[in-house]
Design an enzyme around this catalytic site. Structure first.
Site, mmCIF file in Angstrom:
data_model
loop_
_atom_site.group_PDB
_atom_site.id
_atom_site.type_symbol
_atom_site.label_atom_id
_atom_site.label_comp_id
_atom_site.label_asym_id
_atom_site.label_seq_id
_atom_site.Cartn_x
_atom_site.Cartn_y
_atom_site.Cartn_z
ATOM 1 N N CYS A 116 42.562 34.798 37.940
ATOM 2 C CA CYS A 116 41.386 34.453 37.161
ATOM 3 C C CYS A 116 41.829 34.152 35.733
ATOM 4 C CB CYS A 116 40.354 35.586 37.197
ATOM 5 S SG CYS A 116 38.683 35.052 36.694
ATOM 6 N N CYS A 118 39.605 35.188 32.871
ATOM 7 C CA CYS A 118 38.771 35.886 31.889
ATOM 8 C C CYS A 118 39.568 36.788 30.958
ATOM 9 C CB CYS A 118 37.661 36.667 32.579
ATOM 10 S SG CYS A 118 38.222 37.875 33.794
ATOM 11 N N CYS A 126 35.685 32.779 32.862
ATOM 12 C CA CYS A 126 36.639 32.623 33.958
ATOM 13 C C CYS A 126 37.101 31.184 34.158
ATOM 14 C CB CYS A 126 36.020 33.152 35.257
ATOM 15 S SG CYS A 126 35.550 34.895 35.164
ATOM 16 N N LYS A 191 31.213 37.278 45.330
ATOM 17 C CA LYS A 191 31.340 38.098 44.114
ATOM 18 C C LYS A 191 30.051 37.955 43.327
ATOM 19 C CE LYS A 191 34.151 38.854 39.989
ATOM 20 N NZ LYS A 191 35.330 38.409 39.211
ATOM 21 N N ARG A 201 35.695 45.811 32.678
ATOM 22 C CA ARG A 201 35.812 44.899 31.537
ATOM 23 C C ARG A 201 36.462 45.580 30.342
ATOM 24 N NH1 ARG A 201 29.997 41.768 32.497
ATOM 25 N NH2 ARG A 201 30.745 40.631 34.345
ATOM 26 N N LYS A 244 32.191 41.782 46.845
ATOM 27 C CA LYS A 244 32.321 42.583 45.627
ATOM 28 C C LYS A 244 31.012 42.515 44.852
ATOM 29 C CE LYS A 244 34.958 42.929 41.326
ATOM 30 N NZ LYS A 244 35.937 42.290 40.426
ATOM 31 N N TYR A 309 39.643 52.480 43.331
ATOM 32 C CA TYR A 309 40.341 53.297 42.337
ATOM 33 C C TYR A 309 40.531 54.730 42.846
ATOM 34 C CZ TYR A 309 38.977 49.291 39.536
ATOM 35 O OH TYR A 309 38.802 48.013 39.077
#
Length: 321
Positions: A116, A118, A126, A191, A201, A244, A309
Site C-alpha cells: 500500500c 498510505c 493509499c 476491506k 494508524r 477486513k 495481534y
C-alpha cells in the site's frame, strides 16, 4: 420422548470428541511492524504487547515466532521519508525490502508483505492524489512497482490493501513479466472503511491528512458489493482473498465461504484487539477465554487464515496445552 442433546455436552472428553471447529497454530499469521533506525524495540501504546522493530532487532522476535510454530508473518513498514508519491515504498533499500531480506536470511517463515502507499505518502492516502481525489489507474502503476520490489527482496506473497480497482491484475502481470510467477497474492478483497483501524494508524503512522478513505474502501453497510469485489479479485489472479475487519464482519466471511471455493483470510484488526485488552485490564473479561472465543468464531465463520495481534499469545497457550 425428546432428544437429549445435552448427553454430548456432559463432560470435557465428549465435548472435545464432537467439537466442530478447532483453533490451531497453523491458522495464524502475525502482523509485524518494522521501522527505520537501529536498536529499536518500542511498544505500540495502542496495541499493548506489540512492538515496532528496527531491522537489526528482528532476529529475536522472528526466532520466537518460528519456535512457536506460527507459519507466517505480515510485514508493515514504517518509513522515515514520505512524499507525494510514496517513493520509499518501492525503493530497493526500503524498510520492508530490508526486513524481508533479513527474515529470509534467518528463518523459513512464510513472508507476506502489505502493499500500500498510505504509510509512505505525505498525505496519508493509499494512492496518487489528483485534484483532491485518489486517481485509481495512476495508483496502479505504483502499487505494481511496490509489489515487484517486495518480490525481488524475497517475499513469498504480496498483499495489496489499497482497494484500487484492477490492482490484483496489475500486480499479477508485473510479477509474471519479471519472472516471479510463484509469488502469491493475498488480496484485501473486502476491506471496509471501518472505525476499527484507529490503533493501526498510530502504529503505522498512516492517518490520512485530509478527508477519509470512503471513496475506495467499502461501505460497512454492504455485503453484496463485497461478493463482487471478491469475485473480481479471484478472476484477476488472487490466490487468497481477505475480509477486513473480521469480528463485526463474520457474516461477510460466511457469505464468502458459501460462494467461493477459494482460500479465505480474515484480519482481526487493531481496534478489535485493543478493545479486548482494555476490557481485560479493567477486569471486565477473562482475556484468554475471550480471545479463543473470538478467533474460533472467525474460523467457524469460514476463514482459513486469521491475521491477528493475538497470534503469539495464542500460540504460547496452544503449545502449553
Amino acid at each position: 420422548m425428546f432428544n437429549r442433546t445435552r448427553r454430548t455436552r456432559i463432560n470435557d472428553n465428549i465435548r472435545a470428541l464432537i467439537r466442530e471447529t478447532i483453533l490451531n497454530i497453523d491458522d495464524l499469521i502475525y502482523p509485524l511492524f518494522v521501522v527505520e533506525g537501529n536498536g529499536i524495540v518500542e511498544e505500540i501504546s495502542s496495541l499493548e504487547g506489540n512492538y515496532r522493530y528496527s531491522v537489526d532487532k528482528l532476529d529475536e522476535i522472528i526466532k520466537e515466532i518460528e519456535r512457536l510454530g506460527i507459519k507466517g508473518v505480515l510485514i508493515f513498514g514504517v518509513p522515515s521519508f514520505k512524499d507525494e508519491c510514496g517513493t520509499s515504498a518501492y525503493a530497493d533499500d526500503g524498510i520492508v525490502q530490508r526486513a524481508v531480506r533479513r527474515i529470509k536470511e534467518i528463518s523459513n517463515l512464510f513472508v507476506i508483505t502489505d502493499v500500500c502507499m498510505c504509510q509512505y505518502t505525505s498525505h496519508g492516502h493509499c494512492g496518487i492524489i489528483k485534484d483532491g481525489y485518489v486517481d485509481n489507474d495512476e495508483t496502479l502503476k505504483f502499487i505494481a512497482k511496490i509489489a515487484l520490489s517486495h518480490a525481488k527482496a524475497g517475499a513469498d506473497m504480496v498483499a495489496p490493501s489499497d482497494m484500487m480497482d484492477g490492482r490484483v491484475k496489475a500486480i499479477r502481470n508485473i510479477l509474471d513479466e519479471n519472472g516471479y510467477k510463484n509469488v502469491g497474492i493475498m488480496s484485501y478483497s473486502a476491506k471496509y472503511a471501518s472505525s476499527f483501524y484507529g490503533p493501526f494508524r498510530e502504529a503505522a503512522d498512516s492517518k490520512p491528512q485530509f478527508g477519509d478513505r470512503k471513496s475506495y474502501q467499502m461501505d460497512f453497510s454492504n455485503i453484496r458489493e463485497a461478493m463482487r469485489e471478491i469475485e473480481y479479485d479471484i478472476e484477476e489472479g488472487a490466490d487468497i482473498v481477505m475480509v477486513k475487519p473480521a469480528l463485526s464482519y463474520l457474516d461477510v466471511i460466511r457469505w464468502t465461504r458459501d460462494r467461493f471455493n477459494h482460500p479465505i483470510a480474515a484480519y482481526n484488526v487493531s481496534g478489535e484487539y485493543a478493545m479486548v485488552k482494555a476490557a481485560a485490564k479493567m477486569g471486565y473479561i477473562d482475556e484468554e477465554k475471550i480471545v479463543f472465543e473470538i478467533l474460533t468464531s472467525i474460523k467457524r465463520a469460514g476463514a482459513d487464515i486469521i491475521i491477528t495481534y493475538h497470534a503469539i499469545d495464542v500460540a504460547r497457550k496452544l503449545n502449553n496445552r
